[in-house]
Write an enzyme that holds these catalytic residues in place. Sequence first.
Site, short mmCIF file in Angstrom:
data_model
loop_
_atom_site.label_atom_id
_atom_site.label_comp_id
_atom_site.label_asym_id
_atom_site.label_seq_id
_atom_site.Cartn_x
_atom_site.Cartn_y
_atom_site.Cartn_z
N VAL A 140 89.85 81.99 -35.27
CA VAL A 140 90.97 82.43 -34.43
C VAL A 140 92.13 81.53 -34.85
CG1 VAL A 140 91.89 82.61 -32.10
CG2 VAL A 140 89.50 83.22 -32.54
N PRO A 141 93.06 82.06 -35.64
CA PRO A 141 94.03 81.22 -36.35
C PRO A 141 95.19 80.74 -35.48
CG PRO A 141 94.41 83.51 -36.88
CD PRO A 141 93.21 83.47 -35.99
N CYS A 142 94.88 79.86 -34.53
CA CYS A 142 95.92 79.31 -33.66
C CYS A 142 96.95 78.52 -34.46
CB CYS A 142 95.30 78.45 -32.56
SG CYS A 142 94.19 77.16 -33.14
N HIS A 143 96.58 78.06 -35.65
CA HIS A 143 97.52 77.32 -36.50
C HIS A 143 98.66 78.21 -36.98
CE1 HIS A 143 94.46 79.01 -39.19
NE2 HIS A 143 95.40 79.07 -40.12
N VAL A 145 100.33 80.20 -35.04
CA VAL A 145 101.26 80.36 -33.92
C VAL A 145 102.09 79.09 -33.83
CG1 VAL A 145 101.51 80.92 -31.48
CG2 VAL A 145 99.55 81.82 -32.76
#
EC number: 2.1.1.63
Length: 172
Positions: A140-143, A145
């Site tokens: 889940v690529p929160c990086h 955002v």
Amino acid sequence: MLTYKTFKILGREILIGVVWEEKIQGIAYSLDGLEFLKDQLSRVTSHLKSRGVKVNLLEEKSRYPDLVFDVLKGKIGNEKGFEELSLEGLTRFEIKVYSWLVKNVKRGEVITYGKVAKALKTSPIAVGGAMKRNPYPIIVPCHRVVGKNNPWLYTPKPSYKKFLLEVEGWIS
């Protein structure tokens, strides 16, 4: 169960740790050695336990660290990795945010908290909170955002977010 493994990418070592049962319950990673990885795994497991998730930290081999690394390298997509997540202990809102992010923000792209919030009809602060609580970094690529005025919000180490974006080709 717990599995961790060391990989090399862009001339650096990255340790990836995965807590799992049938599927992945949580992920942590470190560019600063095993002690930082253990701290991050402790944070993730405490969060999972606070949400009622039963966690077994008995070390056992699995393919999960390799799967996370394959997502990081772009060998497989985030959506494929997302299928391997248990989603245990998540709120409906968190699942909505994480699902949307995986489907809509691809490797090498970034998006602001505000734009995610607008797409999901919620507030940027709510999106930031979900990113901060994300037990599945990399998949889940929160990086991807970023803040409108400060791209390094909601991350334990801004250098880690920069590194992930560099691996994906966003920062050169």
